[in-house]
Design a protein around this motif. Structure first.
Motif, short mmCIF file in Angstrom:
data_model
loop_
_atom_site.label_atom_id
_atom_site.label_comp_id
_atom_site.label_asym_id
_atom_site.label_seq_id
_atom_site.Cartn_x
_atom_site.Cartn_y
_atom_site.Cartn_z
N ILE A 115 0.84 -1.20 0.00
CA ILE A 115 0.00 0.00 0.00
C ILE A 115 0.88 1.25 0.00
N ASP A 116 1.93 1.22 0.81
CA ASP A 116 2.80 2.39 0.96
C ASP A 116 3.69 2.63 -0.26
N THR A 117 4.29 1.57 -0.81
CA THR A 117 5.28 1.75 -1.88
C THR A 117 4.87 1.16 -3.22
N GLY A 118 3.87 0.29 -3.21
CA GLY A 118 3.44 -0.33 -4.46
C GLY A 118 4.22 -1.58 -4.84
N ARG A 119 5.19 -1.98 -3.99
CA ARG A 119 5.97 -3.19 -4.26
C ARG A 119 6.50 -3.75 -2.96
N TYR A 120 6.85 -5.02 -2.99
CA TYR A 120 7.44 -5.68 -1.82
C TYR A 120 8.64 -6.48 -2.27
N ASP A 121 9.78 -6.27 -1.64
CA ASP A 121 11.00 -7.00 -1.97
C ASP A 121 11.16 -8.16 -0.99
N TYR A 122 11.22 -9.37 -1.56
CA TYR A 122 11.41 -10.56 -0.75
C TYR A 122 12.90 -10.82 -0.52
N PRO A 123 13.25 -11.41 0.63
CA PRO A 123 14.65 -11.73 0.90
C PRO A 123 15.13 -12.87 0.02
N TYR A 124 16.43 -12.89 -0.25
CA TYR A 124 17.00 -13.85 -1.21
C TYR A 124 18.32 -14.40 -0.69
N LEU A 125 18.42 -15.74 -0.68
CA LEU A 125 19.66 -16.43 -0.32
C LEU A 125 20.45 -16.84 -1.56
N GLY A 126 19.73 -17.39 -2.55
CA GLY A 126 20.39 -17.85 -3.77
C GLY A 126 20.77 -19.32 -3.73
N ILE B 241 25.02 -14.78 6.66
CA ILE B 241 24.72 -14.33 5.30
C ILE B 241 23.90 -13.04 5.35
N LYS B 242 24.32 -12.06 4.55
CA LYS B 242 23.52 -10.84 4.39
C LYS B 242 22.59 -11.06 3.20
N LEU B 243 21.28 -11.00 3.46
CA LEU B 243 20.28 -11.26 2.43
C LEU B 243 20.20 -10.13 1.41
N ALA B 244 19.94 -10.50 0.18
CA ALA B 244 19.70 -9.53 -0.89
C ALA B 244 18.19 -9.53 -1.19
N LYS B 245 17.77 -8.71 -2.15
CA LYS B 245 16.37 -8.79 -2.56
C LYS B 245 16.27 -9.77 -3.72
N ARG B 246 15.18 -10.52 -3.73
CA ARG B 246 14.99 -11.55 -4.74
C ARG B 246 14.89 -10.92 -6.12
N PRO B 247 15.71 -11.43 -7.07
CA PRO B 247 15.65 -10.88 -8.43
C PRO B 247 14.33 -11.18 -9.12
N VAL C 160 23.77 -23.51 -5.76
CA VAL C 160 24.05 -22.18 -5.23
C VAL C 160 24.25 -21.26 -6.43
N VAL C 161 23.47 -20.19 -6.49
CA VAL C 161 23.55 -19.25 -7.60
C VAL C 161 24.84 -18.44 -7.48
N LYS C 162 25.62 -18.45 -8.57
CA LYS C 162 26.90 -17.73 -8.59
C LYS C 162 26.67 -16.24 -8.30
N GLY C 163 27.43 -15.70 -7.37
CA GLY C 163 27.33 -14.29 -7.01
C GLY C 163 26.23 -13.97 -6.01
N SER C 164 25.44 -14.97 -5.61
CA SER C 164 24.34 -14.75 -4.67
C SER C 164 24.88 -14.59 -3.24
N PRO C 165 24.03 -14.15 -2.31
CA PRO C 165 24.48 -14.05 -0.92
C PRO C 165 25.03 -15.38 -0.38
N ALA C 166 24.38 -16.47 -0.70
CA ALA C 166 24.85 -17.79 -0.23
C ALA C 166 26.22 -18.12 -0.82
N ASP C 167 26.42 -17.80 -2.08
CA ASP C 167 27.71 -18.04 -2.74
C ASP C 167 28.81 -17.21 -2.07
N LYS C 168 28.54 -15.95 -1.85
CA LYS C 168 29.53 -15.06 -1.23
C LYS C 168 29.89 -15.51 0.18
N ALA C 169 28.93 -16.14 0.89
CA ALA C 169 29.16 -16.58 2.26
C ALA C 169 29.80 -17.96 2.33
#
Length: 127
Positions: free
Chosen positions: A9-20, A121-127, A48-57
């Motif tokens: 309602i506030d922003t018009g979108r929601y970013d989900y957390p992503y591990l990869g 792991i620092k979470l990213a937003k889901r692509p 594990v997705v290359k370059g993802s938070p899980a990959d980096k950790a």
């Protein structure tokens, strides 16, 4: 809903957390034996997705052939997230969606062989 709707309602979108990572949905006895796992519970990492938070950790996917075609052993078995037990992959997803946002950190407890390892792991937003 309590978490997502106000943001929508506030922003018009929601970013989900992503591990990869990708995981088997559940662990059958046949899979547990083929992987040589010491636990019947957890989310076994198959990718594990290359370059993802899980990959980096440093989260590891399987890379060793097993008796089951296409199934690779040697990957991490996620047994907890932030101290909350993980029995199946859905438990991990449910925790992330309910309690975490992109930019938050989580601690995964994984079985790597016979060792229990904590991975932050620092979470990213889901692509």
């Amino acid at each position: 809903v309590k978490r997502v709707v106000p943001v929508l309602i506030d922003t018009g979108r929601y970013d989900y957390p992503y591990l990869g990572i990708s995981s088997l949905p559940e662990l059958s006895l046949l899979v547990i034996e083929a992987l040589g796992l010491k636990s019947f519970n957890g989310a076994y990492v198959i990718g594990v997705v290359k370059g993802s938070p899980a990959d980096k950790a440093g989260v590891k996917a399987g890379d060793q052939p097993t008796s089951l075609q296409g199934l690779l052993a040697g990957g991490d078995l996620i047994t907890a997230i932030d101290g909350h037990a993980i029995k199946i992959f859905d438990d991990l997803l449910r925790y992330l969606i309910t309690h975490k946002s992109p930019g938050d950190t989580v601690t995964l407890t994984v079985l790597r062989g016979d060792q229990s390892v904590d991975i932050v792991i620092k979470l990213a937003k889901r692509p």
